[in-house]
Design an enzyme around this catalytic site. Sequence first.
Site, PDB file in Angstrom:
ATOM      1  N   GLY A  28       0.831  -1.198   0.000  1.00 29.72           N
ATOM      2  CA  GLY A  28       0.000   0.000   0.000  1.00 29.72           C
ATOM      3  C   GLY A  28       0.864   1.246   0.000  1.00 29.72           C
ATOM      4  N   ALA A  29       0.557   2.147  -0.918  1.00 37.61           N
ATOM      5  CA  ALA A  29       1.319   3.382  -1.026  1.00 37.61           C
ATOM      6  C   ALA A  29       0.403   4.585  -0.889  1.00 37.61           C
ATOM      7  CB  ALA A  29       2.075   3.414  -2.345  1.00 37.61           C
ATOM      8  N   ALA A  65      -0.486   6.095   4.750  1.00 31.63           N
ATOM      9  CA  ALA A  65       0.113   5.275   5.802  1.00 31.63           C
ATOM     10  C   ALA A  65       1.320   4.499   5.280  1.00 31.63           C
ATOM     11  CB  ALA A  65      -0.924   4.318   6.377  1.00 31.63           C
ATOM     12  N   GLY A  66       1.173   3.900   4.111  1.00 30.55           N
ATOM     13  CA  GLY A  66       2.266   3.101   3.552  1.00 30.55           C
ATOM     14  C   GLY A  66       3.482   3.952   3.234  1.00 30.55           C
ATOM     15  N   HIS A  75     -20.755   8.962   6.435  1.00 33.35           N
ATOM     16  CA  HIS A  75     -20.568  10.413   6.464  1.00 33.35           C
ATOM     17  C   HIS A  75     -21.887  11.066   6.086  1.00 33.35           C
ATOM     18  CE1 HIS A  75     -19.073  14.406   5.495  1.00 33.35           C
ATOM     19  NE2 HIS A  75     -17.887  14.081   5.981  1.00 33.35           N
ATOM     20  N   ARG A 127     -20.328  12.500  13.228  1.00 34.47           N
ATOM     21  CA  ARG A 127     -20.917  12.024  11.972  1.00 34.47           C
ATOM     22  C   ARG A 127     -21.998  10.982  12.186  1.00 34.47           C
ATOM     23  NH1 ARG A 127     -15.137  11.784   8.746  1.00 34.47           N
ATOM     24  NH2 ARG A 127     -14.939  14.044   8.582  1.00 34.47           N
ATOM     25  N   HIS A 178     -18.132   5.864   4.539  1.00 34.29           N
ATOM     26  CA  HIS A 178     -17.004   6.786   4.429  1.00 34.29           C
ATOM     27  C   HIS A 178     -15.705   6.205   4.988  1.00 34.29           C
ATOM     28  CE1 HIS A 178     -14.979  10.605   4.094  1.00 34.29           C
ATOM     29  NE2 HIS A 178     -14.704  10.640   5.386  1.00 34.29           N
ATOM     30  N   GLU A 219      -5.928   3.032   7.446  1.00 34.88           N
ATOM     31  CA  GLU A 219      -7.346   2.679   7.567  1.00 34.88           C
ATOM     32  C   GLU A 219      -7.574   1.173   7.646  1.00 34.88           C
ATOM     33  OE1 GLU A 219      -9.888   4.972   5.001  1.00 34.88           O
ATOM     34  OE2 GLU A 219     -11.607   3.657   5.388  1.00 34.88           O
TER      35      GLU A 219
END
Lengths: 524, 567
Positions: B12-13, B16-17, B229, B273, B346, B370
């Site tokens: 994953g980029a 976070a990645g 959301h 939310r 969301h 996430e």
Amino acid sequence: MLVKFKVFRFDPSVDLKPKYELFDVPSEKDTTVLDGLIYIKENLSKSLSFRRSCREGVCGSCAMRINKISNLACKTHVFDVMNDDSVLIEPLDHLQVIKDLVVNLEPFFDGIRHVRPWRIANLNEENVEKPRKIDMNKFLKTMEAKSCILCAACYSDCNVIDVDRTFIGPAALVKVARFVSDPWDSKDGRLREAIDLGLFKCPIDQECEIACPRDIDIRRGVVEWLRYQCTKEGLGPLPTHKRLVQNVLETGGVVPVQDTPAFSLFPEYIKEFEGEPQAEVILFTGCIINRRQQDTCRAIIEIFQNNRVAVHLPKGQTCCGSPFMRTGQRDTMKPFVTQNFNLFNEFAQKGITHVVTSCSGCNSTLRFDYPQLAKEYDIPINFEIYDIGEYMAKIIDLNTEDLKETPLKLMYHYPCHIKASGLEEEIYIDLIGKIPSLELVDSPKSGLCCGGGGGVRSAYSDLSDALAIRRIEIAKDFGVNGLVTNCPFCVISFERVLDLKKAQNEDMGFELYDFYRLFADAYK
Amino acid sequence: MITKVHDVVIVGAGLAGLRAAEVSCKTVDVGIVSKVYPVRSHTVSATGALHISPAPGEDPNEYMRETIKGGDYLNDQDAVEVMAEEGFPELIRLEDMGIVFHRTISGAIIRSSPGGMTTRTATIVSSGWAQELVCTLQEQLYKRRVTFYNEFFVTSLLVKDGICRGITAYDIADGEFYVIRAKAVIIASGGGGRVYSVTSNSHICTGDGTAIAFRAGALLKDMEFVQFHPTVLYGTGILISETARVLGGYLVNAQGERFMDKYAPHFKEMAPRDVVSQGMQKEIDEGRGIEGKYIGIDLRLLRKRFRRSMNIPMFKQRFDAFAELAKNFAFVDIDKELVPVIPGEHFTMGGIKTNIWGETNVKGLFAAGECACTGVQGANREGANALTECVLFGRRAGLKAAEFIKKAELLDFPLESVNSELEKINTLLSSKGNYDVSKIRTQLQDTMWKYSSLFRNQQGLEKCLRIVKDLKEKFKDINIGDSSKTFNTALIYALELENLLDLAECIVLGALNRKEHRGAHYREDFPERDDENWLKHSLFTYNNGNTPILSYEPVIIKDFPPKAREY
Ligand SMILES: Cc1cc2nc3c(=O)[nH]c(=O)nc-3n(C[C@H](O)[C@H](O)[C@H](O)COP(=O)(O)OP(=O)(O)OC[C@H]3O[C@@H](n4cnc5c(N)ncnc54)[C@H](O)[C@@H]3O)c2cc1C
Ligand code: SF4
Ligand code: SF4
Ligand code: FES
């Protein structure tokens, strides 16, 4: 309603050559091109490949050519782009096709990597115990450049890349601008590198801007701005560009005088018709028309006379300085702006407030660059500037009755400076269309560069020629006799390559028509 | 098959990645694998607001109290402490990398408070898009020569004896199969919003890494907690950011009534939310939706009200961003018309269970962003906390993984698993079954939306689980319709669907068992929070494709014990 999607298909592992496939896509007002492709993939052809991610125009995945112009498929509504109920969908240009609408983006990203897209030095030395205070105004340029989403649409539509793959391309220059403008980075070597990568190869035709989904001001805000930074750092402009300024200072114009200049051929006030004029204008010819295209000047005067417009041709006008603005020599502009605008202001005092320009480069310079400069130099602006075509179409009652049959099949070449002045192509197409029996073939919307702008002809003449030849070849494919255009730079570029080819015994069988001469002749 | 080796492999980029890669690549050799180019990751479409904890000397308690109350006390408070402590130094690090944050005219950082909060903690990235964060971090990696595997789809983790030894990946461009061996793997593959038919997430948010880790033995946590959301555009699901309400935009029903007064008398539109979304959905369900279908958000007066701020370029840019979205995708002029919105999926609060260093129950396997569940978001995420989670926990996972590999060895990988992955792909490529990937996906999304979204009940969830199981069966009999090995997106969509189905099953199962209303999880048949029985996290264990095994663990509570939640 059903819209025909004509989609480029190619799987190099099985197909010998690309083909186009037609699909009927049910579309409504809110259907985007991406929705259409998803519909095709789910219902008509599962093997269709394209990229998509955010579907809201921010990730840059879905850039492709839609009716020949690169754009984001998810941001483009089908109804806005279709021609006769059909849409042509092709992969981005200048990058190798992997499959269908998917291209190999590595060369594009290599260009970005190449410009060292990171702060070479972090010049921020404040302590970090508290949030730093920074003046956002100093980051405005950086922030504009930061809004680039690396979609490669500009790379696909760039004219120079089409003929010269050593040019780094618009997005990489945007990236350079992002760092050169960053108050916390050192410019160390960046500008020098940008010059080597082709900063001065861009003829500022701004086709990339039309493609750019983030509306980045690539031409003025990036290319010209970077060139100006080069000058300030003593790295630019290129020697030929410096010489141009010298020419003007020494001789009063950028180009050498050929034959008697128009200013000597015609009086300062021309009104050859009887009765009241419908308008009175100040004609700003620009150097080329004055010094090299005297016939064009004559044609312009004739057009105005045929339309009962009185013409002032003040000899006190001087070069507009466009080539200097284009090549980063903003700081040399003061004498030109002062002389020309003071002159116009004098006329304005006499109640003559309409300035018309015959050169598109002069027009965009007087209209967009001068007002900013004039503000800096404290010069008021009490007059209005028009392009002649615009003036004919919008301001005066045009005499169309006396136009004679001119049986030609032509294509209009829309000069980039006219576009830069915010004037639409249709104005000129309609005007030319008024000439009886002249057939005007629709021009494609891309690949339109004559190669003559931005100081490219003087610095990289081969590149300039290659662009002009390419433009002519695009037009020839439509079976026309020639191109008609209203910019003296375009005229020179095209005439030059046509002559060159003739000299090499490779006559292109093609003519270049000057808009003004064509129009004036139609009155005869 | 091609084999590669790295110290650490990151799946994953997104934000976070990239953050994990940036910090770990300074000391160890990193490969970063992403199914799209990094700048196409979902993070780029985020509004770009991140919570930044108080600067040294300021009080972090208010932020923590509000985040935990917002999360309906399901938050693990050790994780919330990390957010409250590490934000400010991170802001400085990000700024040094080249990210610019909004400033006032005097040059001070602008902060605002997202929904459910009164503390001003949210800081906005200057360009108004998180795109800037991703782009800048990618560039930091260019500088450091990390190996990018762009457009590689990760299909599985290589785990043997409870230790992770690498991943398998499929090169989308040419169909080559890769084994990438590593001493540590960090999963940062984002959320799984595409489980639902109405979502603000990108098409690519299919929760792959979560499902892959799950199948490899990692525990998932709190999967039933899915954020809806309040304001996604009716029709497309495109997000109208919370900024619209922060600036004073308000919600009205068909009667033109500003109904949020009823549901959150104090906070109104600015309640968290879950509260706002549930209020909106009630209005629609009870027949007060505009045209029976949606709610209007009234932004008509904003441009006038902020007339002067419009001179500030960053402000105008932010404002124009949603004006443009509304215009492009809903054809409305926010200055003249109501914008049609509904609540939409969301954010995935649940995910791969990790501690505050990103460590999972599988040795050598880390997760962040996430896809992970550190417990920081609880039962409802507060605005601007996701991007902060990505940078802080991405960084922590990166640091921890780099430290871990110093003592770890490169272990052999289970060839059987590699072979079975290869076989799976070949089977899909030559599939000739009866069912269509897009039809199963659509049915899954519609079903999840109908029975397992804002309001849930026993009967609906049971039905939902049956349908999901049925779709899982059908998935075994699909026909992807493209056997090419060149950029075969039909294959990718099928692999993604497999992951969506696994996630959906966990969501429904968790929801079915959790008999209470907590944050975003609302059981109509159990409409109250039940701390006695349910102040605990759900944990999901993979069960060879059968119904996952559900267990529970206590919530980490430190200074903020549960209280009544009123807005
Ligand atoms: C419209 C919108 C606006 C938002 N605005 C905000 C905001 O203002 N503030 C805030 O705090 N949060 C916001 N969020 C939430 C936040 O954007 C996300 O939680 C966050 O971006 C997730 O980042 P990530 O790095 O975990 O994952 P992502 O950015 O989703 O990245 C996932 C990465 O994993 C890769 N990947 C996934 N599967 C595979 C696979 N099988 N093989 C290989 N690679 C794979 C992908 O290619 C991608 O690179 C918003 C969310 C949405 C939907
Ligand atoms: S102005 Fe023309 S040549 Fe210059 S970068 Fe843009 S498209 Fe390319
Ligand atoms: S400059 Fe514009 S067109 Fe070019 S890559 Fe950036 S966003 Fe795309
Ligand atoms: S899908 Fe992201 S820009 Fe079109």
